[in-house]
Design a protein around this motif. Sequence first.
Motif, PDB file in Angstrom:
ATOM      1  N   LYS A   1      42.950  75.366  32.026  1.00  0.00           N
ATOM      2  CA  LYS A   1      43.526  74.948  33.309  1.00  0.00           C
ATOM      3  C   LYS A   1      42.736  75.542  34.476  1.00  0.00           C
ATOM      4  O   LYS A   1      42.595  74.908  35.534  1.00  0.00           O
TER       5      LYS A   1
ATOM      6  N   LYS B   1      39.633  76.033  34.461  1.00  0.00           N
ATOM      7  CA  LYS B   1      38.266  75.506  34.373  1.00  0.00           C
ATOM      8  C   LYS B   1      37.226  76.633  34.275  1.00  0.00           C
ATOM      9  O   LYS B   1      36.134  76.555  34.858  1.00  0.00           O
ATOM     10  N   ASP B   2      37.590  77.667  33.518  1.00  0.00           N
ATOM     11  CA  ASP B   2      36.711  78.824  33.315  1.00  0.00           C
ATOM     12  C   ASP B   2      36.177  78.770  31.885  1.00  0.00           C
ATOM     13  O   ASP B   2      36.825  79.230  30.944  1.00  0.00           O
ATOM     14  N   ASN B   3      34.989  78.181  31.718  1.00  0.00           N
ATOM     15  CA  ASN B   3      34.466  77.977  30.366  1.00  0.00           C
ATOM     16  C   ASN B   3      34.058  79.273  29.668  1.00  0.00           C
ATOM     17  O   ASN B   3      34.089  79.352  28.444  1.00  0.00           O
TER      18      ASN B   3
END
Length: 218
Positions: free
Chosen positions: A175, A177-179
């Motif tokens: 959620k 967007k922290d890969n």
Amino acid sequence: MTFSIDQIKFDAHGLVPAIVQDAGSKEVLMLAYMNSESLHRTIQTGDTWFWSRSRNELWNKGATSGHTQKVKALRYDCDADTLLVLVDQVGPACHNGTYSCFTSNIAVEGSAQETAPAAATGDRFAILGELEAVIASRDAERPEGAYTTYLFEKGVDKILKKVGEETAEVIIAAKNKDNDELRYEASDLIFHLMVLLRNNKLPLDDIMKELANRHVKK
């Protein structure tokens, strides 16, 4: 064709080598010998029985130690002179207290398999097999201070709690967007899921087969 013990080619001493392999992790655990009587008892009871060459007597693996082997499959090779026994191993297989008897390595010139990272061997999923074997080893040996030992000894409720926690962490990372965080948390989730599979005696191979079956149906 109905199997008969007479099909097995015992040696001059009436023995046949039996390679014992973990049915889940596929780790080779030990090599022992069977005669016709121990093979018959193994087939009839579903537990491993061997012939002790040093004591000259039958022995039931785990009868005294509790480190039993429940037979999942029993095979023989093309020459019918070697047996392969796939088992669910309880505790260490080796009398030295290790998961497998095969713990000593011999350096072979030109071979990088022992030291190369899994990704370097060309099999991108090789690390899963390595991890499954390590988890199986921790389950069998229960080394003091190891995190995996802690999970197994706490039991399924603790393992399930960790699976739930790591699932939530994966969702949060996605959620956000922290890969980088997602990679880390997904790795934690896969590890704890594999601990759960080992605890419940469900081999990773069975998951792969299920995925393959679903792929065929689609």
